[in-house]
Design a protein around this motif. Structure first.
Motif, PDB file in Angstrom:
ATOM      1  N   LEU A   1       2.965   2.876  11.169  1.00 41.22           N
ATOM      2  CA  LEU A   1       4.199   3.614  10.905  1.00 41.22           C
ATOM      3  C   LEU A   1       4.578   3.531   9.439  1.00 41.22           C
ATOM      4  N   ILE A   2       4.525   2.315   8.882  1.00 43.37           N
ATOM      5  CA  ILE A   2       4.941   2.154   7.483  1.00 43.37           C
ATOM      6  C   ILE A   2       4.026   2.957   6.563  1.00 43.37           C
ATOM      7  N   VAL A   3       2.719   2.716   6.723  1.00 38.28           N
ATOM      8  CA  VAL A   3       1.786   3.311   5.773  1.00 38.28           C
ATOM      9  C   VAL A   3       1.715   4.828   5.932  1.00 38.28           C
ATOM     10  N   TYR A   4       1.664   5.257   7.171  1.00 34.80           N
ATOM     11  CA  TYR A   4       1.509   6.691   7.394  1.00 34.80           C
ATOM     12  C   TYR A   4       2.677   7.458   6.799  1.00 34.80           C
ATOM     13  N   SER A   5       3.902   6.905   7.016  1.00 33.12           N
ATOM     14  CA  SER A   5       5.047   7.654   6.513  1.00 33.12           C
ATOM     15  C   SER A   5       5.162   7.539   5.006  1.00 33.12           C
ATOM     16  N   LEU A   6       4.872   6.355   4.441  1.00 38.74           N
ATOM     17  CA  LEU A   6       5.027   6.213   2.990  1.00 38.74           C
ATOM     18  C   LEU A   6       3.958   7.000   2.236  1.00 38.74           C
ATOM     19  N   ILE A   7       2.728   6.875   2.672  1.00 40.55           N
ATOM     20  CA  ILE A   7       1.664   7.598   1.972  1.00 40.55           C
ATOM     21  C   ILE A   7       1.820   9.094   2.201  1.00 40.55           C
ATOM     22  N   GLY A   8       2.471   9.416   3.306  1.00 37.02           N
ATOM     23  CA  GLY A   8       2.776  10.825   3.541  1.00 37.02           C
ATOM     24  C   GLY A   8       1.579  11.622   3.998  1.00 37.02           C
TER      25      GLY A   8
ATOM     26  N   ASP B   1      -0.405  13.845   6.853  1.00 40.87           N
ATOM     27  CA  ASP B   1       0.080  14.995   7.601  1.00 40.87           C
ATOM     28  C   ASP B   1       0.730  14.562   8.914  1.00 40.87           C
ATOM     29  N   TRP B   2       1.991  15.020   9.146  1.00 47.73           N
ATOM     30  CA  TRP B   2       2.653  14.612  10.381  1.00 47.73           C
ATOM     31  C   TRP B   2       2.302  15.527  11.546  1.00 47.73           C
ATOM     32  N   THR B   3       1.058  15.658  11.876  1.00 49.88           N
ATOM     33  CA  THR B   3       0.768  16.358  13.123  1.00 49.88           C
ATOM     34  C   THR B   3       0.359  15.311  14.136  1.00 49.88           C
ATOM     35  N   ALA B   4       0.671  15.598  15.388  1.00 53.04           N
ATOM     36  CA  ALA B   4       0.466  14.600  16.438  1.00 53.04           C
ATOM     37  C   ALA B   4      -0.990  14.133  16.462  1.00 53.04           C
ATOM     38  N   ALA B   5      -1.922  15.083  16.362  1.00 50.55           N
ATOM     39  CA  ALA B   5      -3.330  14.719  16.492  1.00 50.55           C
ATOM     40  C   ALA B   5      -3.752  13.790  15.364  1.00 50.55           C
ATOM     41  N   LYS B   6      -3.368  14.139  14.137  1.00 54.31           N
ATOM     42  CA  LYS B   6      -3.797  13.314  13.004  1.00 54.31           C
ATOM     43  C   LYS B   6      -3.196  11.920  13.082  1.00 54.31           C
ATOM     44  N   PHE B   7      -1.900  11.878  13.441  1.00 54.40           N
ATOM     45  CA  PHE B   7      -1.256  10.577  13.547  1.00 54.40           C
ATOM     46  C   PHE B   7      -1.938   9.744  14.635  1.00 54.40           C
ATOM     47  N   PHE B   8      -2.204  10.389  15.751  1.00 52.63           N
ATOM     48  CA  PHE B   8      -2.854   9.672  16.851  1.00 52.63           C
ATOM     49  C   PHE B   8      -4.211   9.115  16.414  1.00 52.63           C
ATOM     50  N   TRP B   9      -4.995   9.959  15.758  1.00 56.60           N
ATOM     51  CA  TRP B   9      -6.313   9.493  15.322  1.00 56.60           C
ATOM     52  C   TRP B   9      -6.194   8.328  14.360  1.00 56.60           C
ATOM     53  N   TYR B  10      -5.232   8.429  13.455  1.00 54.19           N
ATOM     54  CA  TYR B  10      -5.057   7.349  12.484  1.00 54.19           C
ATOM     55  C   TYR B  10      -4.786   6.037  13.215  1.00 54.19           C
ATOM     56  N   MET B  11      -3.801   6.075  14.133  1.00 50.29           N
ATOM     57  CA  MET B  11      -3.446   4.871  14.881  1.00 50.29           C
ATOM     58  C   MET B  11      -4.633   4.388  15.715  1.00 50.29           C
ATOM     59  N   PHE B  12      -5.305   5.320  16.323  1.00 52.66           N
ATOM     60  CA  PHE B  12      -6.443   4.978  17.171  1.00 52.66           C
ATOM     61  C   PHE B  12      -7.491   4.194  16.383  1.00 52.66           C
TER      62      PHE B  12
ATOM     63  N   PHE C   1       0.832  -1.201   0.000  1.00 52.19           N
ATOM     64  CA  PHE C   1       0.000   0.000   0.000  1.00 52.19           C
ATOM     65  C   PHE C   1       0.862   1.245   0.000  1.00 52.19           C
ATOM     66  N   GLY C   2       1.874   1.224   0.862  1.00 48.15           N
ATOM     67  CA  GLY C   2       2.723   2.393   0.989  1.00 48.15           C
ATOM     68  C   GLY C   2       3.358   2.782  -0.324  1.00 48.15           C
ATOM     69  N   THR C   3       3.828   1.781  -1.067  1.00 49.42           N
ATOM     70  CA  THR C   3       4.507   2.118  -2.321  1.00 49.42           C
ATOM     71  C   THR C   3       3.497   2.439  -3.422  1.00 49.42           C
ATOM     72  N   ILE C   4       2.352   1.765  -3.400  1.00 48.17           N
ATOM     73  CA  ILE C   4       1.366   2.086  -4.441  1.00 48.17           C
ATOM     74  C   ILE C   4       0.837   3.500  -4.249  1.00 48.17           C
ATOM     75  N   PHE C   5       0.562   3.844  -3.006  1.00 51.21           N
ATOM     76  CA  PHE C   5      -0.031   5.160  -2.739  1.00 51.21           C
ATOM     77  C   PHE C   5       1.024   6.154  -2.264  1.00 51.21           C
ATOM     78  N   LEU C   6       2.262   5.924  -2.681  1.00 52.25           N
ATOM     79  CA  LEU C   6       3.373   6.732  -2.176  1.00 52.25           C
ATOM     80  C   LEU C   6       3.100   8.224  -2.351  1.00 52.25           C
ATOM     81  N   ASN C   7       3.249   8.962  -1.240  1.00 48.35           N
ATOM     82  CA  ASN C   7       3.135  10.420  -1.256  1.00 48.35           C
ATOM     83  C   ASN C   7       1.820  10.954  -1.813  1.00 48.35           C
ATOM     84  N   LEU C   8       0.774  10.166  -1.753  1.00 50.99           N
ATOM     85  CA  LEU C   8      -0.504  10.672  -2.238  1.00 50.99           C
ATOM     86  C   LEU C   8      -1.297  11.345  -1.127  1.00 50.99           C
ATOM     87  N   GLY C   9      -0.818  11.182   0.102  1.00 48.71           N
ATOM     88  CA  GLY C   9      -1.591  11.631   1.252  1.00 48.71           C
ATOM     89  C   GLY C   9      -1.819  13.127   1.284  1.00 48.71           C
TER      90      GLY C   9
END
Ligand SMILES: Nc1ncnc2c1ncn2[C@@H]1O[C@H](COP(=O)(O)OP(=O)(O)OP(=O)(O)O)[C@@H](O)[C@H]1O
Ligand SMILES: [Mg+2]
Length: 1012
Positions: free
Chosen positions: A858-865, A867-878, A773-781
């Motif tokens: 971690l893999i998907v969030y960083s590869l898809i790129g 937004d690296w804000t704490a709240a968004k990352f937290f919600w995603y993981m949650f 997923f990360g490579t297919i959707f690379l930097n599309l986030g």
């Protein structure tokens, strides 16, 4: 010969066969035996015969075969066809079920995408049509998945018949393929007739048939693909993983989840080779170039017709020829997959079988046998030194070492008087015209089992031995019990009976992924009184292991019967040990020696005898005992078919009392010298003999002195001895609720840790999917300039959630299913109540899922790129964490509510398909007709997508899409997702996880699918 084979060469047992009294014993290895045989005249003759090669000319002419197969090609194919046809008819349930499932899905699909709600006003409406088409394709794609399991189930037979030259691979493969074609036509006809016009696709008949043809091709392609994967994977777990990856790549790169223009160049090959892409293109071209889409909406913006605009927007080819290109490609894939299927059937051999555990001791023995070295590494065999040689001694004699049982127990007797047990008349018998509504299985049996006395419970198969034991031990789940059972004179109390009794069941049920030592420790922990501290417990376990000779296997994994792990005999000993570590006063054993060879049976009987000699009350059912084993018993309880006793009393030396009793009955054939009394007594008491003699052995027994004596004994034993007091246990279980939870958790933890094919595979699968997923959707986030960008991003979330989620929900099912059978036994043994078990099963998943979420996130969030804000990352993981969790708990819940994991898989799969429709990707919630909208609130996946999208994009006010709409507004308008509702969404997702876990626990507590 068989017996000698084992015992004479075994270091442990050889000594007793040493016949040269004048020479001291020394160990003779297998090599010595082998050499001696070659020197012997028989061996020498054999050797010289084999040295002369065989002269073929002396063969009988008919013995020569000229062709590889027995019959001609035509005949072969005919035979295979008719067999496959027969199998399909016998298996028609599956096909009917699949059609029913299609009808249900079709009904839901056509009411969700109802034509009155489907407009052709804008490009967005086109997207909904695409969703409906995609639903049709995916439904038929998944429908083919059943082929995987069905093909794998047939493989072992195929391999056997192929290797015995029944038929070549192609003759087997062709019918399995060709006979499925009409089925595809039928299934797709059902689907398209229901949905095509109701959904409002182009009314042109030609387009209707083209659409139909495409569905048939997709269906054929899918079943071909899954057959191929079955032949390649050959085992359910492997093939399942292959299958999931195949579906994933097929789907993700099929052009619907992510548009062609956005696919990276190193993945574009996947796009061009995805059969789904061709199907998708063809079906879209067929629809959108049709008459209904043939208008220009807004000439100021573009001169293209609406249909062309939709196609362009979604990155689909506009040329009408793409329909035929698609058909051609699919036909090609069908041929390719089926040819590969034939080739793989031909080339590959079945995967190797798992091996039984070999104990260290056996390994050494094997080593010695091979090399002839006489390494005195172990002196284990030396305790067989002074074995007495009378009959009984052979069984018990080898054990003269004192086995002290460190833990005290109260010797207890059990008496039962006039026990009657009946069940509701089975349906089959009612059909035969029997009008009574109850079937009596035990007709008033009475007896007494005393401490220090080993009783054999015997009778022909079906006499009711297991039934009697179940009734006495209180293990029956249904039926009606009458009569009195008392324990040392006091009425039996069922709740706490398990605290003083052990029951070795006929089938050995153990958790597969713990070691022998851990199984025992666990049983001891939960069943010994809580006063016993852990040191004493461990010592006791060691002692029991020594007693049943499991010490050398302490670290071995138990495994699944017939697959891996312990052998039948080792498993049997484990079953006995698990009961012994509970230090029970009364032990029931159901066929402890069945399926064992003579040596293993001797070990088991030695154990049993030792146990009785410690003053416990032991009852064994036993089949076909050898004379030695039979005479190791003190008393006999003999039943005849129909559940009546015909002899209850002592055996006497060399079974003399038994023989005297039956020979004393008029007309009974005398026993021959040296004949096995156990066999004889069963032979002379059969129903046929009763007819010949004109007597009823049950009657004879009721009129005998023996019966009077037994009655007297029972009444004596069923009054409490003076000065005694009733056993009293303050609680039902020996350990507190909290300890039960801890113990269950401890075992679950060990089980999960030792089961990498479940836990590690899951992490591995997750990692690979994350990378894909990360490579297919690379930097599309971060791309949010076009609607398609948002669709791509949503596509990644939708596919990942469904894929990993379903994978979680499905792989957990067999695990829970196996554990549940163990749970039934352990609960009956009074180890714990249902809740601690359910609690542990739920809790143990959490850390594993957490790890999975971290890896994936971690893999998907960083590869898809994103937004690296704490709240968004937290919600995603949650959201991912709780989503994986509710999928897993959902799978567990389905098992807990159904009798077995196969049914659970079918039921839960049906729901996954429905969740897929309502997830909000194929059709956003605001577009779902009002009468279905409630379901999208009840669909957990819809909540997950809501949470993921709203947390990621719901607050973006600074960016606009191609037509000037602000992202936040678009998300609100089109999907109905609001950022400020995140709190509720989070609650809902957590709520689903909690709800499923709760229903799981509740179902485990309430439903009992065990029938006894
Ligand atoms: N729940 C039930 N409903 C109907 N019939 C039953 C039920 N349970 C047992 N039976 C019948 O009762 C009889 C006794 O069964 P049981 O299993 O006790 O025999 P058994 O002596 O243990 O035989 P085996 O030696 O084969 O283990 C059998 O004929 C069986 O079919
Ligand atoms: Mg039985």
């Amino acid at each position: 010969m068989f017996l000698l084979n084992w015992q004479v060469t075994s270091r442990k047992d050889q000594h007793q066969y040493w016949c040269r009294r004048d020479e001291p014993y020394r160990y003779i290895s297998v090599n010595d035996f082998s050499d001696a045989f070659k020197e012997f005249h028989v061996g020498r003759n054999l050797g010289s015969e084999l040295r002369v090669p065989f002269d073929r000319s002396r063969n009988h002419p008919a013995a020569l075969t000229t062709s590889k197969y027995g019959i001609s090609k035509m005949e072969l194919i005919k035979a295979c066809f008719s067999r496959e046809w027969l199998l399909m008819k016998r298996n028609s349930f599956v096909y009917i079920f699949k059609v029913l499932q299609l009808i249900i899905l079709g009904t839901i699909g056509m009411t969700v995408f109802l034509r009155t709600k489907m407009h052709r006003r804008s490009v967005e409406d086109g997207a909904i049509f695409l969703g409906a088409m995609f639903l049709g394709l995916v439904t038929h794609l998944f429908n083919g998945f059943a082929e995987l399991a069905m093909s794998i189930a047939k493989l072992p037979i195929f391999y056997k018949q192929r290797d015995l030259l029944f038929y070549p691979s192609w003759a087997y493969a062709l019918p399995t393929w060709l006979l499925k074609i009409p089925i595809s036509f039928l299934e797709c006809a059902v689907w398209i007739c229901m949905t095509y016009y109701v959904m409002g696709f182009d009314p042109n008949v030609e387009r209707f048939f083209r659409h139909y043809l495409l569905l048939v091709l997709i269906s054929q392609m899918a079943s071909g693909l899954f057959r191929l994967l079955a032949a390649l994977g050959r085992e359910m777990v492997v093939a399942d993983t292959f299958g999931s990856f195949a579906q994933l790549v097929l789907l993700v790169l099929g052009g619907f989840l992510i548009a062609r223009d956005n696919i990276k160049k190193w993945w574009i090959w996947g796009y061009w080779s995805s059969p789904l892409m061709y199907a998708q293109n063809a079906i879209a071209v067929n629809e959108f170039l049709g008459h209904s889409w043939n208008k220009v909406v807004d000439p100021t913006q573009s001169n293209d017709t609406l249909g062309v605009q939709v196609l362009k927007l979604r990155g689909i080819f506009v040329d009408a020829n793409w329909y035929w290109i698609g058909v051609g490609a699919l036909l090609g894939y069908i041929m390719l997959f089926n040819i590969l299927f034939i080739l793989f059937l031909d080339w590959l051999d079945p995967l190797g079988k798992g091996q039984a555990v070999v104990s260290e001791e056996e390994l050494r023995e094997k080593h010695v046998n091979r090399t002839g070295e006489n390494v005195e590494l172990l002196a284990l065999g030396t305790d067989a030194q002074n074995s007495p040689s009378d009959g009984r001694g052979e069984i018990i004699g080898a054990e003269t070492r004192k086995r002290g049982m460190v833990l005290p127990f109260t010797p207890l007797s059990i008496t039962f008087d006039n026990i009657r047990y009946s069940v509701d008349m089975p349906q089959e018998m009612k059909e035969k015209g029997i009008t009574e509504d109850r079937l009596l299985l035990l007709k008033g049996v009475s007896g007494a089992f005393r401490p220090g006395v080993l009783t054999a419970l015997m009778g022909v198969s079906g006499a009711g031995k297991t039934t009697l034991m179940d009734v006495l031990a209180g293990r029956k789940t249904g039926g009606y019990i009458e009569g009195d059972i008392s324990i040392s004179g006091y009425p039996k109390k069922q709740e706490t009976f398990a605290r003083i009794a052990g029951y070795c069941e006929q089938n050995d049920i153990h958790s597969p992924h713990v070691t022998v030592y851990e199984s025992l420790l666990y049983s001891a922990w939960l069943r010994l009184p809580s006063e016993v501290d852990s040191e004493a417990r461990k010592m006791f376990v060691e002692e029991v292991m020594e007693l049943v000779e499991l010490t050398s296997l302490r670290g071995a994994l138990v495994g699944l019967p017939g697959v891996n792990g312990l052998s039948t005999e080792q498993r049997k000993r484990l079953t006995i040990a698990v009961e012994l570590v509970a230090n029970p006063s009364i032990i029931f054993m159901d066929e402890p020696t069945s399926g064992l060879d003579a040596r293993a049976a001797a070990i088991v009987m030695r154990t049993v005898r030792n146990t009785v000699d410690t003053g416990r009350t032991v009852v064994c059912t036993i089949h076909q005992p050898s004379i030695d084993i039979f005479e190791a018993f003190d008393e006999l309880f003999l039943m005849k078919r129909g559940g009546e006793e015909i002899y209850v009393g002592p055996l006497g030396h060399n079974s003399c009392h038994l023989i005297d009793y039956f020979e004393g009955i008029q007309g009974v054939r005398k026993i021959k010298d040296g004949y096995n009394p156990a066999t004889w007594m069963l032979e002379v008491t059969t129903l046929a003999q009763e007819d010949i003699l004109g007597i009823n052995f049950a009657e004879v027994y009721k009129n005998s002195d023996l019966y009077q004596r037994n009655k007297a004994l029972i009444s004596e034993l069923s009054t409490p001895p003076p000065g005694s007091k009733d056993l009293h246990f303050p609680t039902q279980f020996s350990q507190s609720f909290f300890t039960q939870c801890m113990a269950c958790l401890w075992k679950q933890h060990k089980s999960y840790w030792r089961n990498p094919s479940y836990t590690a595979t899951r992490i591995f699968f997750t990692t690979v999917i994350a990378l894909i997923f990360g490579t297919i959707f690379l930097n599309l986030g971060k791309k949010i300039n076009k609607r398609q960008d948002l669709f791509n991003s949503l596509g990644s979330m939708y596919a990942a959630v469904l894929f990993i989620g379903i994978q979680n929900g499905q792989t957990v099912q067999p695990i829970v299913d196996v554990e549940r059978t163990v749970f039934y036994r352990e609960k009956a043994a009074g180890m714990y109540s249902a809740l601690p078990y359910a609690f542990a099963q739920v809790l143990i998943e959490i850390p594993h899922i957490f790890l999975q979420t971290v890896v994936y996130g971690l893999i998907v969030y960083s590869l898809i790129g994103f937004d690296w804000t704490a709240a968004k990352f937290f919600w995603y993981m949650f959201f991912m964490f709780f989503t994986f969790m509710y999928f897993t708990f959902y799978g567990m819940m389905a098992v807990a509510m159904t009798p077995n994991s196969d049914i659970a898989a079918i039921v839960s799969t049906a729901f996954y398909c429905i969740w897929n429709i309502f997830a909000g990707f194929l059709i956003p919630r605001p577009r779902i007709p009002i009468w279905w909208r409630w379901y999208s609130w009840a669909c957990p996946v819809a909540w997950t997508l809501y949470g993921l999208v709203a947390s990621q994009y719901g607050d973006i006010t600074y960016a606009t899409l191609e037509d000037g709409e602000v992202v936040q507004d678009y998300i609100r308008r089109y999907f109905g997702f609001r950022h400020d509702y995140l709190g509720y969404v989070a609650t809902a997702v957590v709520g689903f996880a909690v709800l499923f876990a709760f229903v799981f626990a509740f179902s485990i507590k309430v439903f009992n699918f065990q029938r006894r």
